[in-house]
Design a protein around this motif. Structure first.
Motif, PDB file in Angstrom:
ATOM      1  N   PRO A  70     -89.908  50.608 -54.855  1.00  0.00           N
ATOM      2  CA  PRO A  70     -89.942  48.581 -55.547  1.00  0.00           C
ATOM      3  C   PRO A  70     -88.532  48.910 -56.306  1.00  0.00           C
ATOM      4  N   ALA A  71     -88.419  49.356 -57.182  1.00  0.00           N
ATOM      5  CA  ALA A  71     -87.240  48.801 -57.788  1.00  0.00           C
ATOM      6  C   ALA A  71     -85.847  48.550 -57.290  1.00  0.00           C
ATOM      7  N   ARG A  72     -85.805  49.681 -56.174  1.00  0.00           N
ATOM      8  CA  ARG A  72     -84.458  49.827 -55.241  1.00  0.00           C
ATOM      9  C   ARG A  72     -84.809  49.373 -54.080  1.00  0.00           C
ATOM     10  N   GLN A  73     -85.069  47.823 -53.932  1.00  0.00           N
ATOM     11  CA  GLN A  73     -85.098  47.344 -52.476  1.00  0.00           C
ATOM     12  C   GLN A  73     -84.272  46.270 -52.810  1.00  0.00           C
ATOM     13  N   ASP A  74     -83.567  45.902 -51.793  1.00  0.00           N
ATOM     14  CA  ASP A  74     -82.731  45.294 -50.696  1.00  0.00           C
ATOM     15  C   ASP A  74     -81.446  45.018 -51.633  1.00  0.00           C
ATOM     16  N   ILE A  75     -81.149  46.759 -51.354  1.00  0.00           N
ATOM     17  CA  ILE A  75     -80.122  46.994 -51.392  1.00  0.00           C
ATOM     18  C   ILE A  75     -79.344  47.761 -50.114  1.00  0.00           C
ATOM     19  N   GLY A  76     -80.402  47.635 -49.152  1.00  0.00           N
ATOM     20  CA  GLY A  76     -79.676  49.384 -47.909  1.00  0.00           C
ATOM     21  C   GLY A  76     -80.428  49.934 -47.916  1.00  0.00           C
ATOM     22  N   ILE A  77     -81.241  50.268 -49.238  1.00  0.00           N
ATOM     23  CA  ILE A  77     -81.179  51.945 -48.499  1.00  0.00           C
ATOM     24  C   ILE A  77     -82.784  52.334 -47.033  1.00  0.00           C
ATOM     25  N   MET A 137     -75.459  54.193 -56.885  1.00  0.00           N
ATOM     26  CA  MET A 137     -75.478  54.314 -55.343  1.00  0.00           C
ATOM     27  C   MET A 137     -76.106  55.693 -55.370  1.00  0.00           C
ATOM     28  N   PHE A 138     -76.805  55.478 -54.014  1.00  0.00           N
ATOM     29  CA  PHE A 138     -77.656  56.249 -53.534  1.00  0.00           C
ATOM     30  C   PHE A 138     -76.833  57.484 -52.769  1.00  0.00           C
ATOM     31  N   ALA A 139     -77.769  58.782 -52.004  1.00  0.00           N
ATOM     32  CA  ALA A 139     -76.876  60.107 -51.287  1.00  0.00           C
ATOM     33  C   ALA A 139     -78.427  59.956 -50.525  1.00  0.00           C
ATOM     34  N   LEU A 140     -77.992  60.019 -49.421  1.00  0.00           N
ATOM     35  CA  LEU A 140     -79.267  60.844 -48.261  1.00  0.00           C
ATOM     36  C   LEU A 140     -78.972  62.598 -48.066  1.00  0.00           C
ATOM     37  N   VAL A 141     -80.362  63.316 -48.533  1.00  0.00           N
ATOM     38  CA  VAL A 141     -80.348  63.925 -48.354  1.00  0.00           C
ATOM     39  C   VAL A 141     -81.190  64.561 -47.427  1.00  0.00           C
ATOM     40  N   PRO A 142     -81.644  66.143 -47.000  1.00  0.00           N
ATOM     41  CA  PRO A 142     -82.638  65.853 -46.272  1.00  0.00           C
ATOM     42  C   PRO A 142     -83.597  66.357 -47.362  1.00  0.00           C
ATOM     43  N   ILE A 143     -84.933  66.168 -46.794  1.00  0.00           N
ATOM     44  CA  ILE A 143     -85.484  65.713 -47.971  1.00  0.00           C
ATOM     45  C   ILE A 143     -86.910  66.876 -48.686  1.00  0.00           C
ATOM     46  N   ASP A 144     -86.618  68.243 -47.715  1.00  0.00           N
ATOM     47  CA  ASP A 144     -86.524  69.211 -48.086  1.00  0.00           C
ATOM     48  C   ASP A 144     -86.313  69.437 -49.734  1.00  0.00           C
ATOM     49  N   ARG A 145     -85.232  68.912 -49.742  1.00  0.00           N
ATOM     50  CA  ARG A 145     -85.029  68.868 -50.753  1.00  0.00           C
ATOM     51  C   ARG A 145     -85.423  68.396 -52.334  1.00  0.00           C
ATOM     52  N   VAL A 146     -86.257  67.566 -51.322  1.00  0.00           N
ATOM     53  CA  VAL A 146     -86.885  67.186 -52.882  1.00  0.00           C
ATOM     54  C   VAL A 146     -88.190  67.184 -52.945  1.00  0.00           C
ATOM     55  N   ALA A 147     -88.800  66.895 -54.306  1.00  0.00           N
ATOM     56  CA  ALA A 147     -90.427  67.554 -54.151  1.00  0.00           C
ATOM     57  C   ALA A 147     -91.250  67.165 -53.547  1.00  0.00           C
ATOM     58  N   PRO A 148     -92.002  67.538 -52.799  1.00  0.00           N
ATOM     59  CA  PRO A 148     -93.049  66.966 -51.757  1.00  0.00           C
ATOM     60  C   PRO A 148     -93.846  66.029 -52.930  1.00  0.00           C
ATOM     61  N   ALA A 149     -93.921  65.998 -54.024  1.00  0.00           N
ATOM     62  CA  ALA A 149     -95.358  65.248 -54.673  1.00  0.00           C
ATOM     63  C   ALA A 149     -94.311  63.835 -55.261  1.00  0.00           C
ATOM     64  N   ALA A 150     -92.762  64.128 -55.504  1.00  0.00           N
ATOM     65  CA  ALA A 150     -92.099  62.416 -55.671  1.00  0.00           C
ATOM     66  C   ALA A 150     -92.246  61.928 -54.740  1.00  0.00           C
ATOM     67  N   LEU A 202     -85.159  62.457 -44.070  1.00  0.00           N
ATOM     68  CA  LEU A 202     -84.246  62.638 -44.772  1.00  0.00           C
ATOM     69  C   LEU A 202     -84.842  61.700 -46.460  1.00  0.00           C
ATOM     70  N   ALA A 203     -84.473  61.786 -47.322  1.00  0.00           N
ATOM     71  CA  ALA A 203     -84.381  61.274 -48.779  1.00  0.00           C
ATOM     72  C   ALA A 203     -83.310  60.707 -49.139  1.00  0.00           C
ATOM     73  N   ALA A 204     -83.502  59.599 -49.960  1.00  0.00           N
ATOM     74  CA  ALA A 204     -82.666  58.545 -50.704  1.00  0.00           C
ATOM     75  C   ALA A 204     -82.992  59.214 -52.342  1.00  0.00           C
ATOM     76  N   VAL A 205     -81.591  59.626 -52.728  1.00  0.00           N
ATOM     77  CA  VAL A 205     -81.760  60.039 -54.269  1.00  0.00           C
ATOM     78  C   VAL A 205     -80.393  59.344 -55.067  1.00  0.00           C
ATOM     79  N   GLU A 206     -81.096  58.970 -56.384  1.00  0.00           N
ATOM     80  CA  GLU A 206     -79.348  58.591 -57.221  1.00  0.00           C
ATOM     81  C   GLU A 206     -79.267  59.947 -58.198  1.00  0.00           C
ATOM     82  N   GLY A 207     -78.584  60.688 -58.452  1.00  0.00           N
ATOM     83  CA  GLY A 207     -79.058  61.659 -59.025  1.00  0.00           C
ATOM     84  C   GLY A 207     -80.114  63.004 -58.761  1.00  0.00           C
ATOM     85  N   ASP A 208     -80.878  62.576 -59.889  1.00  0.00           N
ATOM     86  CA  ASP A 208     -81.990  63.417 -59.644  1.00  0.00           C
ATOM     87  C   ASP A 208     -83.331  62.176 -58.575  1.00  0.00           C
ATOM     88  N   LEU A 209     -83.317  61.516 -59.083  1.00  0.00           N
ATOM     89  CA  LEU A 209     -84.251  59.838 -58.780  1.00  0.00           C
ATOM     90  C   LEU A 209     -84.438  59.598 -57.002  1.00  0.00           C
TER      91      LEU A 209
END
Length: 167
Positions: free
Chosen positions: A86-93, A1-14, A47-54
């Protein structure tokens, strides 16, 4: 399951890697990128959608302004790019990111939060979110675009002729 977080919590390179995977490395030539030129994304509604650290998805929103040919300027917000791994499409993200950004734009009292725009599939963005091309026919952008894909949402969306510029 994914979580939504502010995008500034994710590395810009990611985020850049995700955007390359979703849209290709040539994405910077698109008109939407010209609208972002020299601007920073609006942190409160990007925003960013994350699954754990991904990182599995992202949405960035950008300040714009509509300069009416008849005079005056209206603040607006460019919604996108909206990217999903591309690996996580079609699940509502993508839908979850877009709904959250729209709600945040309204709730955070962001300038232009009642005048959102994007360039995208009218069937998808109309059906799920209510975006239409009803008021965008006279708009000019800094590059080529398909007029039926220039969509807007909100009570503050300007009509008439004018130029959309980075804001």
């Amino acid at each position: 399951m994914f979580a939504l977080v502010p995008i500034d919590r994710v590395a810009p390179a990611a985020v850049e890697s995700l955007l390359d995977a979703a849209f290709g490395a040539d994405r910077h030539a698109r008109t939407a990128y010209r609208l972002r030129d020299g601007a920073a994304p609006i942190a409160a509604i990007s925003l960013a959608a994350v699954e754990g650290d991904l990182l599995v998805g992202s949405i960035q929103c950008w300040p714009l302004r509509f300069e009416a040919d008849a005079g005056g300027s209206v603040p607006m917000v460019l919604v996108g790019p909206i990217a999903v791994s591309p690996a996580r499409q079609d699940i509502g993200i993508g839908r979850a990111l877009t709904r959250a950004a729209i709600a945040a734009a309204r709730d955070q009292a962001v300038p232009g939060g009642d005048a959102l725009m994007l360039i995208g599939d009218p069937d998808y963005y109309g059906r799920f979110f209510g975006f239409t091309a009803g008021r965008t026919a006279g708009w000019r952008l800094p590059g080529p675009f398909e007029p039926h894909r220039l969509l807007a949402l909100g009570s503050g969306v300007p009509g008439g002729a004018g130029a959309v510029r980075p804001g």
